[in-house]
Design an enzyme around this catalytic site. Structure first.
Site, PDB file in Angstrom:
ATOM      1  N   ASP A 304      -4.409 -53.620 101.029  1.00 29.89           N
ATOM      2  CA  ASP A 304      -4.588 -54.798 101.963  1.00 29.89           C
ATOM      3  C   ASP A 304      -5.067 -54.526 103.310  1.00 29.89           C
ATOM      4  OD1 ASP A 304      -3.699 -56.465  99.993  1.00 29.89           O
ATOM      5  OD2 ASP A 304      -1.487 -56.124 100.203  1.00 29.89           O
ATOM      6  N   TYR A 388       0.860 -63.145  98.766  1.00 29.47           N
ATOM      7  CA  TYR A 388       1.938 -62.619  99.214  1.00 29.47           C
ATOM      8  C   TYR A 388       2.067 -62.645 100.916  1.00 29.47           C
ATOM      9  CZ  TYR A 388       4.800 -59.381  96.341  1.00 29.47           C
ATOM     10  OH  TYR A 388       5.720 -58.735  95.470  1.00 29.47           O
TER      11      TYR A 388
END
Length: 644
Positions: A304, A388
């Site tokens: 990420d 998320y």
């Protein structure tokens, strides 16, 4: 968007302003004349050498440089360049072969538009009963590296999709499982559509707001009374640019599109001088491997930070929602793919929090009570990576402790189930909704400066004393320590039976009883990966197999996953850095700590997750001669009470 400008640069680590980003791109275009289609993958401050920063004095001249990563999509070429803003010239220019920069914000929207308007993709939607493609949400997932000949040399995403039941409602509750569009992002073309079979849309809604919920009621609790945080005299911190003074702490911070919040040059005032503790600390990488074998999920291994840029995904924070109390916000200025500056307003939050008892003792014979209250200074930001949400919080305490905490929330990445199907590698969190098991690994790069740049890493474990006349009650135990001499020695894991701990020390600086001054790495919840060594995620991110690595400082080794992890097959990452086996005793060292969150999903995580917390601390051990919080003021008691 509003661009926040720095009227005057007062420190070498001050982040680039919007004006400086524009100037750097202008100089680059004039000197190198890139193509009209060039994409600016990164434009940020080229941080000066450590010696320059450490020896800087107010008023010294400041050389300003920008570091740029350019992507030529027509030729799949990547270039790195350093531009001097002071001299208005190119300092360096280098083509970097066989790499793919991470994804740019502009590309997220472009991929979604491309996919939902593709006739072949729309035909696949019709097979699933989806007739309104405007309700389809497409998330570009990093493609990873799986030795697929067709994919070699291309900069790809694998686009997953969901469909909203109506505009603005939660589409993540309705996965279009089995449908994957593989997109060449440089050419912005779909190279294939993978269809692993139609799965039914889940029958129940996944609303998490009262306005959306239809089949169940979300009624706000009526017994929650206001909780006010009041600082009538204002906060205790002072801010100048990106420098913070709070109690005895001196802290500088920055922000990058890849790392997000960066903590710089941290020191604590002791005996009239500011003693250095940290030079730089930031998130280095975040790896999220999934454990499902379904072809819709078995390739999901997101990096990420390195692939998406956790900083460029930062939220604009709101007073009273994300932060409460007396808040000071800071904007984050970055560049888009055209090299134009954009601002994430209120990206960084700075505030104080009460933190209960700092220390206390009651003399039961005299009934004399001494108590001091603690508080912490918190600097933080939140980022949304598709479904998320992650919060990153750095806290500083009066007793010299530094804490880093990650808060995990948002919506689970889910797939659809057939009626009656029981998942093996996930949890059915709602009827016909499978939430695959997965893990989150956060690697933090900690560049210590404990009373100076020459530091060592000491490992300590506890040993039970052997039975015998010197241990008549078999209760004795003692600590055994060793100092790591080379990098390969430092590749270690947490070990609860031996109470293994790690301490960063300065062997050249001693406290008043002759001990080396130091800071201990206090570990919290952690885990290890379950992917085998043959798994592509381990080949690309083998560092997640170990909690600790220590390297000799190298300014080119900034990220545990390497400079360009996007679709990289592995080799340029932390577990390979340590193979150089350089000396790390009484050297300028970097400590890399990996903490993992093992997520066996549960129904309570649906439809939006309660926050999970993951943290570590850096706690002084022998750094101070005594409790540095002795001088905290006595609390002001309520009328009629006494705190001493």
């Amino acid at each position: 968007m509003q661009i926040t400008e720095n009227t005057k640069v007062t420190h070498p680590l001050e982040p680039l302003s919007g004006r400086e980003i524009t100037e750097a791109v202008k100089i680059l275009r004039e000197k190198k004349n890139p193509s009209a289609n060039v994409r600016f993958a990164q434009v940020l401050l080229n941080e000066p050498n450590k010696e320059v920063v450490i020896n800087f004095n107010e008023g010294d001249p400041i050389e300003r440089e920008a570091f740029l990563i350019l992507l030529e999509p027509d030729t799949n070429e990547t270039f790195e360049t350093v531009v001097s803003l002071t001299r208005k010239d190119i300092v360096s220019w280098e083509r970097i072969p066989d790499v793919r920069p991470g994804f740019l914000l502009d590309e997220f929207d472009a991929v979604e538009e491309l996919v939902v308007n593709d006739p072949n993709y729309q035909a696949a939607l019709l097979k699933r009963g989806v007739t309104d493609s405007s309700l389809v949400m497409v998330d570009p997932w990093s493609a990873g590296h799986f030795n697929i000949n067709e994919d070699e040399g291309k900069r790809l995403v694998r686009a997953l999709a969901w469909v909203r039941p109506a505009a603005n409602e939660n589409g993540y509750a309705y996965p279009l499982t089995g449908l994957v569009a593989v997109v060449d992002v440089n050419k912005m073309e779909i190279i294939r559509i993978e269809d692993y079979g139609v799965k039914p849309l889940p029958p129940t809604e996944g609303a998490y707001t009262p306005e959306e919920a239809k089949s169940y009621e979300i009624e706000a609790r009526q017994d929650v009374k206001p909780l006010e945080i009041i600082q009538p005299e204002g906060p205790s911190f002072k801010v100048e640019g990106h420098s913070i003074d709070w109690q005895k702490w001196k802290i500088r911070f920055g922000f990058t599109p890849r790392e997000g919040l960066v903590i710089h040059t941290v020191g604590y005032e002791d005996k009239g001088e500011v003693r250095p503790i940290l030079y730089r600390a930031a998130l280095s990488e975040m790896v999220v491997p999934y454990g499902d074998t379904n072809p819709a999920h078995n390739w999901q291994n997101a990096f990420d930070a390195g692939e998406y840029g956790i900083g460029q995904l930062a939220n604009s924070l709101e007073l009273g929602c994300d932060c409460v109390g007396h808040i000071q916000y800071f904007d984050a200025i970055m560049s888009n793919s055209k090299g134009e500056p954009f601002t994430v307003k209120n990206a960084i939050c700075l505030h104080e929090e009460d933190y209960g008892i700092a220390w206390k003792h009651t003399d039961w014979r005299t009934n004399q009570v001494e108590v001091r209250r603690s508080r912490r200074l918190v600097i933080s930001f939140f980022a949304t990576v598709a479904n998320y949400d992650y919060g990153f919080f750095w806290s500083f305490y009066p007793d010299g402790t530094i804490e880093c905490e990650v808060k995990l929330t948002g919506i689970l990445n889910v797939g659809a189930l057939e009626e009656g199907e029981v998942p093996k590698y996930g949890t059915e969190v709602a009827p016909q909704v499978n939430a695959p098991y997965h893990q989150h690994f956060f690697n933090f790069r900690i560049d210590p400066m404990i009373d100076g740049v020459k530091n060592s890493l000491v490992e300590t474990h506890t040993v039970a004393e052997k039975s015998g006349p010197d241990n008549p009650n078999n209760n004795a135990f003692y600590a055994v320590s060793k100092t790591f001499k080379t990098e390969t020695e430092s590749v270690r894991n947490i070990d609860l039976p031996s109470q293994r701990t790690w301490k960063i020390v300065n062997p050249n600086s001693k406290n008043f009883v002759g001990q080396q001054v130091g800071y201990k790495l206090v570990t919290g919840e952690n885990c290890l990966p379950f992917a085998t060594d043959d798994a592509t995620v381990i080949q690309r991110a083998g560092f997640i197999k170990n909690h600790l690595h220590v390297t000799k400082f190298d300014r080119d080794q900034m990220y545990a996953s390497g400079k360009y992890p996007n679709q990289h097959k592995g080799g340029d990452s932390l577990e390979h850095y340590v193979k150089a086996d350089r000396s790390i005793e009484n050297e300028d060292i970097v400590v890399w700590y990996t903490m993992g969150h093992h997520h066996i999903t549960r129904t309570e995580d649906w439809p939006v997750m309660p926050t999970a917390y993951q943290s570590f601390q850096l706690k002084p051990v022998g750094f101070f001669d005594r409790n540095p919080a002795l001088d905290l003021p006595r609390p002001a008691p309520k009328k009629g009470a006494s705190c001493h």
